[in-house]
Design a protein around this motif. Structure first.
Motif, PDB file in Angstrom:
ATOM      1  N   VAL A  50      40.773  44.807  36.440  1.00  0.00           N
ATOM      2  CA  VAL A  50      40.714  44.014  37.661  1.00  0.00           C
ATOM      3  C   VAL A  50      40.130  44.215  39.012  1.00  0.00           C
ATOM      4  CG1 VAL A  50      42.364  42.366  38.924  1.00  0.00           C
ATOM      5  CG2 VAL A  50      42.800  43.311  36.453  1.00  0.00           C
ATOM      6  N   LEU A  51      39.586  42.841  39.674  1.00  0.00           N
ATOM      7  CA  LEU A  51      39.073  42.582  40.793  1.00  0.00           C
ATOM      8  C   LEU A  51      39.635  42.321  42.119  1.00  0.00           C
ATOM      9  CD1 LEU A  51      36.174  43.042  42.392  1.00  0.00           C
ATOM     10  CD2 LEU A  51      36.158  40.465  42.246  1.00  0.00           C
ATOM     11  N   LEU A  52      39.805  43.961  42.846  1.00  0.00           N
ATOM     12  CA  LEU A  52      41.167  43.582  43.713  1.00  0.00           C
ATOM     13  C   LEU A  52      40.500  42.340  44.788  1.00  0.00           C
ATOM     14  CD1 LEU A  52      43.591  44.878  45.030  1.00  0.00           C
ATOM     15  CD2 LEU A  52      42.022  46.893  46.536  1.00  0.00           C
ATOM     16  N   PRO A  53      41.267  41.009  44.675  1.00  0.00           N
ATOM     17  CA  PRO A  53      40.614  40.442  45.779  1.00  0.00           C
ATOM     18  C   PRO A  53      41.028  41.489  47.263  1.00  0.00           C
ATOM     19  CG  PRO A  53      42.778  39.865  44.282  1.00  0.00           C
ATOM     20  CD  PRO A  53      43.238  41.569  43.934  1.00  0.00           C
ATOM     21  N   THR A  61      41.468  36.003  41.094  1.00  0.00           N
ATOM     22  CA  THR A  61      40.890  37.487  40.942  1.00  0.00           C
ATOM     23  C   THR A  61      40.407  36.818  39.943  1.00  0.00           C
ATOM     24  OG1 THR A  61      40.381  39.914  41.542  1.00  0.00           O
ATOM     25  CG2 THR A  61      42.405  38.230  40.580  1.00  0.00           C
ATOM     26  N   ALA A  62      39.590  38.363  38.954  1.00  0.00           N
ATOM     27  CA  ALA A  62      39.015  37.740  38.243  1.00  0.00           C
ATOM     28  C   ALA A  62      39.523  39.264  37.086  1.00  0.00           C
ATOM     29  CB  ALA A  62      37.493  37.553  37.228  1.00  0.00           C
ATOM     30  N   ALA A  63      39.366  39.315  35.840  1.00  0.00           N
ATOM     31  CA  ALA A  63      39.570  40.271  35.200  1.00  0.00           C
ATOM     32  C   ALA A  63      38.734  40.156  34.169  1.00  0.00           C
ATOM     33  CB  ALA A  63      40.957  40.295  34.161  1.00  0.00           C
ATOM     34  N   PHE A  64      38.566  41.598  33.401  1.00  0.00           N
ATOM     35  CA  PHE A  64      37.229  42.018  32.878  1.00  0.00           C
ATOM     36  C   PHE A  64      37.077  43.262  31.379  1.00  0.00           C
ATOM     37  CE2 PHE A  64      36.081  41.481  37.196  1.00  0.00           C
ATOM     38  CZ  PHE A  64      35.151  40.051  37.210  1.00  0.00           C
ATOM     39  N   ASP A 124      34.298  35.927  32.229  1.00  0.00           N
ATOM     40  CA  ASP A 124      35.488  36.432  32.764  1.00  0.00           C
ATOM     41  C   ASP A 124      36.927  35.653  33.008  1.00  0.00           C
ATOM     42  OD1 ASP A 124      35.675  35.130  35.324  1.00  0.00           O
ATOM     43  OD2 ASP A 124      33.842  36.288  36.443  1.00  0.00           O
ATOM     44  N   LEU A 125      37.840  36.767  33.120  1.00  0.00           N
ATOM     45  CA  LEU A 125      39.416  35.629  33.106  1.00  0.00           C
ATOM     46  C   LEU A 125      39.121  35.633  34.768  1.00  0.00           C
ATOM     47  CD1 LEU A 125      40.766  38.084  30.392  1.00  0.00           C
ATOM     48  CD2 LEU A 125      39.196  35.858  29.725  1.00  0.00           C
ATOM     49  N   MET A 126      39.515  34.477  35.090  1.00  0.00           N
ATOM     50  CA  MET A 126      39.865  33.834  35.975  1.00  0.00           C
ATOM     51  C   MET A 126      41.889  33.590  36.319  1.00  0.00           C
ATOM     52  SD  MET A 126      38.719  31.162  38.690  1.00  0.00           S
ATOM     53  CE  MET A 126      39.504  29.549  37.951  1.00  0.00           C
ATOM     54  N   ILE A 127      41.662  34.430  37.174  1.00  0.00           N
ATOM     55  CA  ILE A 127      43.001  35.073  37.967  1.00  0.00           C
ATOM     56  C   ILE A 127      43.595  34.239  38.579  1.00  0.00           C
ATOM     57  CG2 ILE A 127      45.180  36.360  38.046  1.00  0.00           C
ATOM     58  CD1 ILE A 127      43.900  38.624  36.401  1.00  0.00           C
ATOM     59  N   ALA A 128      44.437  32.537  38.956  1.00  0.00           N
ATOM     60  CA  ALA A 128      45.203  32.331  39.596  1.00  0.00           C
ATOM     61  C   ALA A 128      46.064  32.642  40.566  1.00  0.00           C
ATOM     62  CB  ALA A 128      45.122  30.599  39.366  1.00  0.00           C
ATOM     63  N   ALA A 129      45.913  33.211  41.758  1.00  0.00           N
ATOM     64  CA  ALA A 129      46.920  33.168  42.507  1.00  0.00           C
ATOM     65  C   ALA A 129      48.036  34.256  41.952  1.00  0.00           C
ATOM     66  CB  ALA A 129      48.341  32.209  42.793  1.00  0.00           C
ATOM     67  N   PRO A 130      47.181  35.622  41.821  1.00  0.00           N
ATOM     68  CA  PRO A 130      47.713  36.183  41.880  1.00  0.00           C
ATOM     69  C   PRO A 130      48.754  37.556  42.673  1.00  0.00           C
ATOM     70  CG  PRO A 130      45.102  37.293  42.298  1.00  0.00           C
ATOM     71  CD  PRO A 130      45.460  35.411  42.667  1.00  0.00           C
ATOM     72  N   PRO A 131      49.265  38.182  42.783  1.00  0.00           N
ATOM     73  CA  PRO A 131      50.445  38.502  42.972  1.00  0.00           C
ATOM     74  C   PRO A 131      49.545  39.741  44.364  1.00  0.00           C
ATOM     75  CG  PRO A 131      50.668  39.480  40.799  1.00  0.00           C
ATOM     76  CD  PRO A 131      49.678  38.471  41.015  1.00  0.00           C
ATOM     77  N   PRO A 132      50.321  40.501  45.458  1.00  0.00           N
ATOM     78  CA  PRO A 132      49.629  41.533  45.714  1.00  0.00           C
ATOM     79  C   PRO A 132      49.734  43.215  44.521  1.00  0.00           C
ATOM     80  CG  PRO A 132      51.473  40.976  46.941  1.00  0.00           C
ATOM     81  CD  PRO A 132      51.703  40.331  45.746  1.00  0.00           C
ATOM     82  N   LEU A 133      47.956  43.655  44.711  1.00  0.00           N
ATOM     83  CA  LEU A 133      47.777  44.514  43.449  1.00  0.00           C
ATOM     84  C   LEU A 133      47.680  45.514  44.645  1.00  0.00           C
ATOM     85  CD1 LEU A 133      45.701  42.493  41.179  1.00  0.00           C
ATOM     86  CD2 LEU A 133      47.489  43.085  40.957  1.00  0.00           C
ATOM     87  N   GLN A 134      47.644  47.263  44.150  1.00  0.00           N
ATOM     88  CA  GLN A 134      46.493  47.551  44.582  1.00  0.00           C
ATOM     89  C   GLN A 134      45.740  48.182  43.696  1.00  0.00           C
ATOM     90  OE1 GLN A 134      47.925  49.090  47.546  1.00  0.00           O
ATOM     91  NE2 GLN A 134      49.364  47.075  47.505  1.00  0.00           N
ATOM     92  N   ALA A 135      44.743  48.921  44.822  1.00  0.00           N
ATOM     93  CA  ALA A 135      43.815  50.085  43.414  1.00  0.00           C
ATOM     94  C   ALA A 135      43.839  51.039  42.720  1.00  0.00           C
ATOM     95  CB  ALA A 135      42.282  50.377  44.933  1.00  0.00           C
ATOM     96  N   GLY A 136      43.729  51.192  41.768  1.00  0.00           N
ATOM     97  CA  GLY A 136      44.440  52.003  41.105  1.00  0.00           C
ATOM     98  C   GLY A 136      45.151  51.896  40.089  1.00  0.00           C
ATOM     99  N   GLN A 137      45.918  50.428  40.530  1.00  0.00           N
ATOM    100  CA  GLN A 137      46.692  49.862  39.350  1.00  0.00           C
ATOM    101  C   GLN A 137      46.578  49.894  38.181  1.00  0.00           C
ATOM    102  OE1 GLN A 137      49.175  46.752  41.654  1.00  0.00           O
ATOM    103  NE2 GLN A 137      50.166  46.373  39.803  1.00  0.00           N
ATOM    104  N   TRP A 138      47.370  49.583  37.402  1.00  0.00           N
ATOM    105  CA  TRP A 138      46.973  49.231  35.750  1.00  0.00           C
ATOM    106  C   TRP A 138      48.090  48.088  35.361  1.00  0.00           C
ATOM    107  CZ3 TRP A 138      42.920  51.260  33.049  1.00  0.00           C
ATOM    108  CH2 TRP A 138      42.812  52.372  33.710  1.00  0.00           C
ATOM    109  N   VAL A 139      47.373  46.639  35.083  1.00  0.00           N
ATOM    110  CA  VAL A 139      48.403  45.487  34.607  1.00  0.00           C
ATOM    111  C   VAL A 139      47.963  45.937  32.806  1.00  0.00           C
ATOM    112  CG1 VAL A 139      48.136  44.926  37.057  1.00  0.00           C
ATOM    113  CG2 VAL A 139      46.691  44.331  36.029  1.00  0.00           C
TER     114      VAL A 139
END
Length: 165
Positions: A50-53, A61-64, A124-139
């Motif tokens: 997932v690309l960190l916004p 953001t987007a997921a791949f 890709d998979l466009m994610i609207a209004a994602p919550p706060p994310l941290q680099a390295g986090q797994w979702v």
């Protein structure tokens, strides 16, 4: 006269009975080597990303993921959910010379004996209004398909400019 009558009957029923016997033998052989009764093989995928916004960037953001189809039947990614809920749109990038635009789609094809390799340049998979994310986090994600059972996968959040190794 009896022999003549028997030969006449054989001349009438012989070809259909012979054709049925041949068809039965061929179908038995086809089944024995695995050709009959085999449905689509389920797709598979590894962890995605997932690309960190970035701060101040758009509120999406987007997921791949790279999805592999080992079977002979094409499949299609038709939907996605993730652990945070909210809207996720399947999209494809349309390139027009040096420029381009993206377009929402109802499905992303996964070709038979091929793969759907999502990237910022293609699909890709466009994610609207994602919550706060941290680099390295797994979702966690659940991908749904036209023929295959749902896939439960994880994706690692990566900062802009970094790609999975």
């Amino acid at each position: 006269m009896r022999i003549s009558r028997t030969l006449d009957r054989l001349a009438v029923v012989g070809p259909p009975v012979g054709a049925a016997a041949l068809a039965l033998a061929l179908l038995t052989g086809w089944t024995a080597v695995g050709g009959a009764g085999v449905g689509p093989r389920p797709v598979a995928a590894d962890a995605g990303w997932v690309l960190l916004p970035t701060t101040g960037a758009a509120t999406a953001t987007a997921a791949f993921f790279t999805i592999r189809n080992p079977g002979d039947v094409p499949d299609e990614l038709t939907g996605v959910d993730w652990e945070f809920g909210g809207q996720i749109t399947l999209k494809r990038h349309l390139h027009q010379g040096a420029a381009g635009r993206w377009e929402p789609v109802s499905g992303l094809p996964v070709p038979a004996r091929g793969e759907l390799a999502m990237s910022p340049e293609d699909a890709d998979l466009m994610i609207a209004a994602p919550p706060p994310l941290q680099a390295g986090q797994w979702v966690g994600f659940t991908l749904t398909f036209r023929h295959s059972p749902p896939l439960r996968l994880v994706a690692r959040v990566l900062p802009p400019g970094e790609r999975p190794r």
